[in-house]
Design a protein around this motif. Structure first.
Motif, PDB file in Angstrom:
ATOM      1  N   VAL A   1       0.831  -1.313   0.004  1.00  0.00           N
ATOM      2  CA  VAL A   1      -0.115   0.043   0.283  1.00  0.00           C
ATOM      3  C   VAL A   1       0.844   1.292   0.173  1.00  0.00           C
ATOM      4  O   VAL A   1       1.373   1.624   1.006  1.00  0.00           O
ATOM      5  CB  VAL A   1      -0.929  -0.055   1.357  1.00  0.00           C
TER       6      VAL A   1
ATOM      7  N   SER B   1      -0.073   4.688   1.503  1.00  0.00           N
ATOM      8  CA  SER B   1       0.010   4.964   3.134  1.00  0.00           C
ATOM      9  C   SER B   1       1.311   5.786   3.102  1.00  0.00           C
ATOM     10  O   SER B   1       1.630   6.217   4.312  1.00  0.00           O
ATOM     11  CB  SER B   1       0.358   3.665   3.696  1.00  0.00           C
TER      12      SER B   1
ATOM     13  N   THR C   1       3.809  -0.056   3.141  1.00  0.00           N
ATOM     14  CA  THR C   1       3.150  -1.181   4.229  1.00  0.00           C
ATOM     15  C   THR C   1       2.605  -2.322   3.345  1.00  0.00           C
ATOM     16  O   THR C   1       1.792  -2.244   2.562  1.00  0.00           O
ATOM     17  CB  THR C   1       2.058  -0.255   4.503  1.00  0.00           C
TER      18      THR C   1
ATOM     19  N   LEU D   1      -0.061  -5.115   2.632  1.00  0.00           N
ATOM     20  CA  LEU D   1      -1.451  -5.242   2.856  1.00  0.00           C
ATOM     21  C   LEU D   1      -1.790  -5.858   4.035  1.00  0.00           C
ATOM     22  O   LEU D   1      -2.736  -5.134   4.752  1.00  0.00           O
ATOM     23  CB  LEU D   1      -2.172  -5.771   1.530  1.00  0.00           C
TER      24      LEU D   1
ATOM     25  N   ARG E   1      -0.653  -5.772   6.795  1.00  0.00           N
ATOM     26  CA  ARG E   1      -0.234  -4.763   7.888  1.00  0.00           C
ATOM     27  C   ARG E   1      -0.716  -3.462   7.837  1.00  0.00           C
ATOM     28  O   ARG E   1      -0.196  -2.651   8.277  1.00  0.00           O
ATOM     29  CB  ARG E   1       1.265  -5.096   8.165  1.00  0.00           C
ATOM     30  N   TYR E   2      -1.692  -3.103   6.928  1.00  0.00           N
ATOM     31  CA  TYR E   2      -2.537  -1.959   6.819  1.00  0.00           C
ATOM     32  C   TYR E   2      -3.745  -2.080   7.437  1.00  0.00           C
ATOM     33  O   TYR E   2      -4.675  -2.862   7.160  1.00  0.00           O
ATOM     34  CB  TYR E   2      -2.476  -1.702   5.036  1.00  0.00           C
TER      35      TYR E   2
ATOM     36  N   LEU F   1      -8.105   4.451  -1.019  1.00  0.00           N
ATOM     37  CA  LEU F   1      -8.016   4.350   0.628  1.00  0.00           C
ATOM     38  C   LEU F   1      -9.173   4.866   0.973  1.00  0.00           C
ATOM     39  O   LEU F   1      -9.499   6.074   0.874  1.00  0.00           O
ATOM     40  CB  LEU F   1      -6.642   4.920   1.055  1.00  0.00           C
TER      41      LEU F   1
ATOM     42  N   GLN G   1      -8.654  10.379   5.585  1.00  0.00           N
ATOM     43  CA  GLN G   1      -7.280  10.403   5.683  1.00  0.00           C
ATOM     44  C   GLN G   1      -6.635  11.436   5.977  1.00  0.00           C
ATOM     45  O   GLN G   1      -5.761  11.837   5.478  1.00  0.00           O
ATOM     46  CB  GLN G   1      -6.764   9.673   4.233  1.00  0.00           C
TER      47      GLN G   1
ATOM     48  N   GLY H   1       6.322  -3.516   7.574  1.00  0.00           N
ATOM     49  CA  GLY H   1       5.228  -2.359   7.850  1.00  0.00           C
ATOM     50  C   GLY H   1       5.550  -1.460   8.804  1.00  0.00           C
ATOM     51  O   GLY H   1       4.657  -0.451   9.203  1.00  0.00           O
TER      52      GLY H   1
ATOM     53  N   SER I   1       4.455   3.457  13.369  1.00  0.00           N
ATOM     54  CA  SER I   1       3.909   2.213  13.453  1.00  0.00           C
ATOM     55  C   SER I   1       5.092   1.242  14.168  1.00  0.00           C
ATOM     56  O   SER I   1       6.079   1.272  13.921  1.00  0.00           O
ATOM     57  CB  SER I   1       3.602   1.511  12.175  1.00  0.00           C
TER      58      SER I   1
ATOM     59  N   THR J   1      -0.514   2.060  15.636  1.00  0.00           N
ATOM     60  CA  THR J   1       0.002   3.263  14.734  1.00  0.00           C
ATOM     61  C   THR J   1      -0.832   4.402  15.447  1.00  0.00           C
ATOM     62  O   THR J   1      -1.708   4.445  15.679  1.00  0.00           O
ATOM     63  CB  THR J   1      -0.625   2.801  13.375  1.00  0.00           C
TER      64      THR J   1
ATOM     65  N   ARG K   1      -9.711   1.013  13.866  1.00  0.00           N
ATOM     66  CA  ARG K   1      -9.005   2.393  13.451  1.00  0.00           C
ATOM     67  C   ARG K   1      -9.925   3.534  13.936  1.00  0.00           C
ATOM     68  O   ARG K   1     -11.065   3.511  13.838  1.00  0.00           O
ATOM     69  CB  ARG K   1      -8.666   2.349  11.862  1.00  0.00           C
TER      70      ARG K   1
END
Length: 807
Positions: free
Chosen positions: A125, A128, A132, A134, A136-137, A227, A231, A439, A503, A513, A572
């Protein structure tokens, strides 16, 4: 000497002593990008690994683990990548492109059948802003690689993304005029001066601010990442719903090549169309300087007939433009990119119809053309030190959008309302990134953005009578085709920002994170060409209110665990905002305020699409939206912006990708939204009866997509590719309240395509709207008539035949 000191010396000697090429060592490299993988390899073995072409650094690489020699480890990393490793001496290696080029960034791109023996690298990703993996996103992401795009789909621009991503939706006013929404974060379908809820980027350069989607064509694009938002930490204002990041192919420093494509299309009930594109990659100084240029032209045939003017297929659209990129890589650590983009869109007339007439017909008094001119320039500099990376991106955007609407009133002369929005954006971002294994790592950056938009309006009457009834109070009806100026606005925003995110792994298998963004916004606005009837005292008061400075902090937190094998669980929380400004409401200049959004979500992911036989992901989200900015209409029908109150959104979505067999992949996704305006503003409360809340506009309550992809190798070296999809768009409302609360959506859009490739030549055949469905994509025709049953139909069944030639 203590035991700890002895251990440090032994470790330092082990790192400083390079391994011989044939020595086997314990190597453990997580899935990542090639640039990070070779840094990790160097740390573990003591060898030095350089690259002839910095564009190779972005290639995704698989995990490499075990007791291996450096040679064997490099071969595993580079298998199927189109690159190879050259041994300079016992401690020095250099990675160069292999011939023939086979990566996604190769200039001669032609779809290839998957080879069973090749491992599939992890999805990284990059949106980001750190590399990173995927798994670990913490969040929902859609990554669409270039080899999934045909040239016909590339010519469709944003429409191609809408057909592939269930969580992405749009208004349908026309190419270059649409507002994009991600995951139900939608303010309205009317185009006013407010900032977009979805951020759009070309690489690291912002594409839009207080303007619609520029709808750049997707020729020679390596990847698109979407994404879901907000953000706010990494992308700041205007990323409430999320971001769309388009990554064009970078210039290849080592290989000359290119591609030419052409296609012809025929639309049932409509006029023919066509598309043409060409890409060329030219190394000017091999391994140092290269130029890459793409140019294109697209004509979409019209299919709407205007019975009042006795004209057929009035809504033809033409687009032409191109991109140029110059890359300079003085050594393996520095990369400098100069990028330029230009695109022009011209729509001959609006694309709405009237349901009370026959299909694909309307009755308008005047033509309603529009055009969009888009110009972008950008310089990007990157410097790499082992796991530390510095990136600087600076650029300028000039965007002009001119629209027109039929303003004819019943029993009145023909009249045309025009508005023109001129937007200038200057932005620069400088960030320092440390990418650690798998990540982990951090990012620290600073950015500055300045955006100015000028919205000018006029009304033209084609009547000849000396006295004509006014359409817009205070704006004279001059007649004989002479325009009269209506009040417009200028909004200016300056944003200075510090942001950071880190992170780390407090315990094994748990990734935390933490991030934040501190933004100072300086806002100003003024009325443009105010009509004589306006009070200058009221104008001065509104301008004084708009001229202010604000400081906002946006936090973000995420927890992720992959302790369960092949399963990712995450939670998140993140925020986003949009600054306020000025708008014209009932020919008065008024201020609208900031809005702010907070989203909490949980999700899981099992497997990775394209790598595992079954990949499943799901997400539940709750969004609290305060003081919502929305483009609405005033009493006259003109677009304006106001704060409409507070709202909340529940979202549930899921996706499953099944590789039923080696050559066949099935893909299914679904999204459900429950959005409400829970605390309407005072001027809307009369529309909320018996305490019931109002629906937020323009996003369907239910959406879904089914697709298949089949690839195989036939005899004589020919490759066959078949794909098809069906997307359901559920019911939504155009806007808030009874006038704009008309239903739209509730249709199925289908497509089917086939291509055969042999050597450098590909022949393709595609069908869009396979079932010739007559759905309503958008219920707005002209804002000067909100009572007629206008609708925007799907493009009727369209067939395209195309040819691609790579060299």
């Amino acid at each position: 000497m203590g035991r700890k000191a002895e251990l440090l010396i032994v470790t330092a000697l082990a790192i400083a002593t390079p391994a011989h090429a044939a020595d086997r060592q314990t190597i453990s490299i997580a899935p990542s990008r090639l640039g990070e993988a070779v840094v990790a390899l160097g740390r573990q073995t003591g060898v030095s690994v350089g690259m002839s072409d910095q564009s190779l650094a972005g290639i995704a690489t698989p995990a490499v683990k075990g007791r291996l020699s450096v040679d064997a480890a490099l071969k595993r990393l580079l298998r199927g990548s189109g690159a190879r490793a050259m041994m300079i001496d016992a401690s020095t290696w250099r990675i160069v492109r292999a011939r023939p080029v086979a990566t996604a960034q190769a200039p001669a791109r032609s779809p290839a059948a998957p080879l069973p023996a090749q491992p599939v690298a992890e999805i990284i990703v990059t949106a980001s802003k750190r590399y990173t993996p995927l798994p670990r996103y913490a969040g929902m992401v859609e990554a669409i690689d270039a080899n999934l795009f045909s040239s016909g789909e590339a010519s469709g621009g944003t429409a191609t993304l809408l057909a592939r991503v269930a969580s992405l939706s749009s208004t349908h006013a026309g190419n270059g005029r649409n507002k994009l929404f991600i995951r139900a974060i939608a303010d309205s379908g009317v185009a006013g001066p407010t900032q977009a809820t979805t951020g759009q980027y070309l690489g690291d350069m912002r594409l839009n601010y207080a303007a619609p989607d520029p709808d750049l064509k997707l020729y020679d694009v390596g990847r698109v990442e979407i994404l879901e938002g907000p953000q706010g930490t990494l992308y700041g204002a205007g990323s409430l719903g999320g971001i769309i990041r388009i990554m064009p192919n970078a210039p290849n420093l080592g290989e000359f090549g290119g591609q030419v494509s052409a296609g012809l299309s025929a639309t049932q009930h409509g006029a023919p169309g066509g598309d043409l594109s060409a890409t060329i990659n030219l190394p000017i100084m091999p391994e140092k300087i290269a130029l890459r240029v793409v140019g294109y032209g697209v004509q979409e045939g019209g299919y709407i007939d205007d019975v009042s003017r006795d004209l057929n297929d009035v809504n033809r659209t033409r687009t032409y433009g191109g991109r140029a990129a110059l890359r300079f890589a003085p050594d393996e650590n520095w990369t400098v990119d100069l990028n330029g983009v230009y695109q022009h869109i011209h729509g001959r007339d609006a694309q709405y119809a009237t349901q009370s007439l026959d299909r694909l017909q309307r009755a308008s008094s005047v033509a309603q053309p529009y055009f969009s001119d888009y110009l972008l320039g950008n310089i990007r500099v990157e410097r790499q030190w082992d796991s530390l990376r510095f990136v600087s991106s600076t650029g300028f955007v000039h965007h002009e959008l001119a629209e027109s609407y039929d303003a004819t009133q019943q029993d009145g002369p023909s009249a045309l309302f025009r508005q023109r929005n001129d937007i200038d954006i200057f932005s620069t971002e400088n960030r320092l990134v440390r990418d650690l294994d798998n990540g982990l790592g951090w990012i620290l950056g600073a950015s500055y953005l300045q955006s100015q938009s000028k919205l000018r309006r006029s009304l033209t009457s084609y009547g000849t009578a000396m006295f004509q009834p006014q359409v817009i109070p205070g704006v004279p009806m001059i007649g004989r085709g002479l325009p009269a100026t209506a009040t417009g606005v200028r909004n200016k925003v300056k944003e200075a920002t510090l942001f950071g995110e880190a992170s780390f792994e407090p315990v094994r298998g748990l990734i935390a994170t933490v991030g934040g963004r501190l933004t100072n916004s300086r806002l100003s606005g003024e009325a443009l060409d105010p009509i004589a009837a306006l009070s200058f005292a009221d104008i001065a008061r509104a301008e004084a209110q708009a001229d202010r400075s604000e400081t906002i902090f946006l936090p973000s937190f995420a927890l992720l665990t992959d302790a369960i094998p092949d399963v990712t669980l995450y939670a998140r929380y993140q925020q986003g905002f949009r600054p306020g400004g000025l708008a014209v409401d009932d020919q008065r200049v008024r201020r609208f305020q900031n809005d702010r959004i907070s989203t909490a979500e949980i999700g899981f992911r099992k497997g990775v699409a394209g790598r595992d036989a079954i990949a499943i992901s799901a997400n539940l989200a709750y969004t609290d939206w305060r003081n919502i900015q929305a483009d609405v209409t005033d009493r006259i029908g003109l677009p304006t912006t106001a704060n409409i109150g507070d709202g909340r959104i529940y979202t549930a979505e899921g996706r499953i990708v099944v590789r039923a067999m080696q050559r066949l992949t099935l893909d299914a996704s679904i999204i459900y939204n429950d959005s409400r305006l829970t605390q309407p503003a005072q001027f809307l409360r009369a529309l909320s009866f018996e305490g019931r809340s109002l629906d937020l506009p323009n996003v369907a309550n239910l959406g879904g997509r089914l697709a298949f992809d089949y690839r195989t190798v036939m005899g004589n070296g020919m490759r066959l590719h078949l794909s098809g999809s069906a997307r359901y768009v559920g019911k939504s409302q155009l806007g808030v309240g009874p006038i704009l609360g008309r239903t739209q959506g509730n249709y199925v859009d289908t497509s089917l395509s086939a291509s055969v490739t042999r050597g450098p030549v590909q022949i393709s055949l595609s069908l869009a709207n396979l079932l010739d469905s007559d759905g309503n994509r958008f219920s707005l025709g002209t804002p000067f008539d909100l009572h007629t049953d206008y609708y925007t139909p799907l493009r009727p069944r369209t067939i395209r035949i195309g040819m691609d030639f790579a060299f």
